[in-house]
Each structure stands twice: as C-alpha cells, then as structure tokens.
Design a protein around this motif. Structure first.
Motif, PDB file in Angstrom:
ATOM      1  N   LEU A 194      -5.445  -4.106  -0.515  1.00 15.48           N
ATOM      2  CA  LEU A 194      -4.272  -3.244  -0.532  1.00 15.48           C
ATOM      3  C   LEU A 194      -3.749  -3.104   0.888  1.00 15.48           C
ATOM      4  CD1 LEU A 194      -2.743  -1.438  -2.685  1.00 15.48           C
ATOM      5  CD2 LEU A 194      -4.032   0.476  -1.722  1.00 15.48           C
ATOM      6  N   GLY A 195      -2.491  -3.474   1.106  1.00 12.81           N
ATOM      7  CA  GLY A 195      -1.866  -3.334   2.416  1.00 12.81           C
ATOM      8  C   GLY A 195      -1.063  -2.052   2.500  1.00 12.81           C
ATOM      9  N   SER A 196      -1.181  -1.353   3.639  1.00 13.25           N
ATOM     10  CA  SER A 196      -0.458  -0.092   3.834  1.00 13.25           C
ATOM     11  C   SER A 196       0.407  -0.177   5.080  1.00 13.25           C
ATOM     12  CB  SER A 196      -1.438   1.078   3.985  1.00 13.25           C
ATOM     13  OG  SER A 196      -2.198   1.262   2.808  1.00 13.25           O
ATOM     14  N   TYR A 197       1.690   0.185   4.912  1.00 12.75           N
ATOM     15  CA  TYR A 197       2.656   0.241   6.006  1.00 12.75           C
ATOM     16  C   TYR A 197       3.024   1.709   6.169  1.00 12.75           C
ATOM     17  CZ  TYR A 197       3.183  -4.690   4.534  1.00 12.75           C
ATOM     18  OH  TYR A 197       2.952  -5.993   4.156  1.00 12.75           O
ATOM     19  N   VAL A 198       2.696   2.318   7.325  1.00  9.63           N
ATOM     20  CA  VAL A 198       2.742   3.779   7.442  1.00  9.63           C
ATOM     21  C   VAL A 198       3.639   4.228   8.599  1.00  9.63           C
ATOM     22  CG1 VAL A 198       1.314   5.867   7.575  1.00  9.63           C
ATOM     23  CG2 VAL A 198       0.368   3.768   6.580  1.00  9.63           C
TER      24      VAL A 198
END
Length: 377
Positions: A194-198
């Motif tokens: 799972l990739g997260s862009y924050v």
C-alpha cells in the motif's frame, strides 16, 4: 416525554452504526452437523481476516485449530471460509468468536526490486528532507520526505487502485496533535503493498476511491497539512504481515535506468520512462560561478538570496543601491560545509547581483540547516 427520549436515542445509535461499518463481515449459518462460516468483502481490493474462537464446545474444524486466517476476494459475498462440525451427536454445541482484518492478500510475495518512480514531475530535481529511519519523525520507519512546495504536482510512483482519499483539511503544524489532519491518497499495488502520499493541500486529490491509476499519472497537489514542519510530500509503502504494518525500504528508478534508495539531504531528478529527455545539471564547480555578475532586480536596497543547485545551496548578494557596498556574510550551520571561510567579507558593485559562496551537506544521514545574517556599509 419518554417516547421522545427513546426516539432520539434510537437515531443516535443508528448514526453510530452507519459510521462504524466495516469492509468485512463474518457470519455463520447452521448446517446439518454444525455451522458454516461465511465472509463478505464490499471493497475493491482483497482483505485478509483472522478468525479466533475464544470458546468452542463440542465443535471442531478439520485441522482442530481455534484460529484461522483466510483471504477474502475483492467485492465478494457469501464466501465460505470455515466449517465447524459437531463432535458428539448427543451433546449440545456453543462457541464464541471474534475476527481481525487487514487490507491485502497476505499470500502475495512482495516485489522488493520494483522500480518505483519518484513521485514528482519528470525532469524535476527535488531534495530529500528526511530519509528512511530519519532522526526526525522517521525513527524506525522507512519513508521518504521529498521537499515539494505547496502547489507542486504529485505523480503516481506505481500503478494501483485508490483505496482511500482524505482531502478535507487545511490544518497543519509541527506537533503530533496535527497528525489526524494530514490529507492523503492511499493506493493498493498488485503485490499487496500500500502506497501513501501524505500532506496534500485541501481538495488536493485529483483521484477518488476506486480509481485505477497508472504509473506516472498526475494524482494530486502537494501541501503542508497534518504533522509537518514545512511543505513536503511524505511517501511510504507498507505491507501487512501477521496483522502488523511494516514499512518497506523501496527502490526508485533514476534517469540512468538504475535502482537506488534515496539518501537524506541528497537531491534527485524524477525520471518517468517514455517522457522526453531533460537536461541534467553538471556537478557543482565553484569556479563556474566565481566572478559572474548580473544586473540587480532591486531598487534602493541590498539583500541576500539563495538558489539550490543539485545538493548545494548557493548564496548571492543583490545590491540594488547606486553605490558600491562592502559587507560581511555570517552563517550558523548545522551539518553543512561552506566553500569559503566564515564570516565572509565581500565588495559588490552598484546595481549588481553577485555570487558569494555555496553550502553543501556535511553528513548525508543527518538533517541540515542554516541561519544567515549580514552587515553592510
């Protein structure tokens, strides 16, 4: 009066129930010789569940275990996950169970050498503010902070399916209490990660939950929301193993078609295959900047300004006065090295912008910074 109170309570309870709906539902039906357990998954990605029986009377599975892990396919209903059979016909049965769930298929093998794209514009060079296991907020965490400015474009580092978007916040600050206010996009990859862009700006997502996105696609706008000391994009890839969340030290693709792990304080060009070639700055050579002068853009004042060049910070003086000025540049440095002895004395002609010196990282594994002041006469 009692009827009114009862009605209000009923509405509140139903509202809470709606707010706490789960993506996974586990239920059972009585069979001829025991019970069959089923699962439903309303989401567009698979989930892994763990069913635990605290109490089990006169019932048993084929394996005899009391804890079971199953993968529930995306958007599935009434999937039989378990059979419990009566042990002795003449005795009664009883059981008590609960279950955990986590996103993804735990049986998938993570591609440790997947070539992720740097998540900003092709050809753009950006410095890494904090790397894996950084001394700031990344202790024990594999994550990269890219020093994007508010309004910079964010591109998908890998193809996948958008599982969650938050973009309703315009709150941020340098303290843990601000963490819940960070806007983000989460993307499920085909190896179960799972990739997260924050830290996106408010309304800064250009995609929505359920969208299938492609590698290199424009997906959002960078910001400074949530727990953040300054504008940047926090990018992180996680995997769930044994119902624990692990961050991964992922590798990115550079313009020389090589894989690398970004290092704190270094800067990197984003390379998105299939895009046009771009110009790469040469390695910093101070001699190329020494003695170069250009007309001042100021009127009636003098000040310092800076420019990033690769991993260096270049410092200039801009003299908008009609007279030659003498000055002293003073710097307080943290993990930076100056190319000139400090404090640095200089003379700048009238109406001229002039290069003074450069700063470079002293330790690529540490945070860095500087404070600048000066005197003129």
């Amino acid at each position: 009066m009692k009827n009114i109170l009862f009605l209000v309570l009923f509405i509140i309870l139903n509202s809470l129930g709606l707010a706490q709906q789960k993506p996974i539902n586990i239920y059972y039906e009585k069979s001829n010789d025991g019970f069959d357990f089923f699962a439903s998954n309303k989401e567009q990605v698979p989930y892994t569940v763990k069913i635990n029986f605290q109490q089990l009377e006169n019932l048993s599975s084929d394996s005899g275990e009391k804890s079971f892990i199953r993968t529930i396919p995306a958007q599935s209903s009434s999937v039989k996950v378990l059979e419990m059979r009566r042990i002795k016909e003449e005795k009664g049965t009883s059981f008590d169970f609960n279950f955990l769930f986590t996103i993804g298929d735990a049986s998938l093998i993570v591609d440790e050498n997947y070539p992720y794209l740097l998540p900003y514009k092709h050809g753009k060079r950006v410095r890494v503010g904090q790397g894996n296991n950084g001394a700031g907020t990344h202790k024990g965490i594999n994550a990269i902070d890219f020093n994007l400015e508010v309004g910079d474009s964010i591109y998908a580092a890998r193809a996948g399916l958008v599982t969650e978007v938050k973009q309703d916040s315009d709150i941020g600050g340098n303290a843990p209490k601000y963490e819940p206010y960070g806007n983000f996009i989460k993307v499920y990859h085909d190896d179960g990660t799972l990739g997260s862009y924050v830290h996106l700006v408010k309304n800064g997502s250009l995609v929505k939950k359920g969208d299938q996105i492609t590698e290199g696609q424009l997906i959002g706008i960078s910001g400074n929301t949530g727990w953040s000391s300054g504008p940047h994009l926090h990018f992180m890839v996680t995997q769930n193993r044994d119902f624990q969340n692990f961050t991964l030290p992922i590798k990115f693709l550079n313009y020389e078609d090589e894989l690398f792990i970004p290092i704190e304080s270094k800067s990197y060009y984003a390379f998105h295959p299939g895009k046009p070639d771009f110009e790469v700055e040469d390695e910093f050579q101070e001699a190329a900047f020494e003695g170069k002068m250009e007309p001042s853009s100021l009127k009636g004042k003098i000040e310092f300004d800076t420019k990033e060049y690769g991993d260096y910070v270049l410092i200039y003086v801009d003299n908008g006065m009609n007279a030659e000025m003498n000055g002293v540049l003073k710097l307080q440095l943290k993990n930076l090295i100056s190319t000139k002895n400090l404090p640095y004395k200089f003379t700048v002609p009238p109406r001229t912008r002039m290069y003074l010196l450069a700063l470079s990282p002293d330790d690529n594994a540490s945070s860095f910074g500087y404070q600048l002041s000066g005197e003129f006469k």
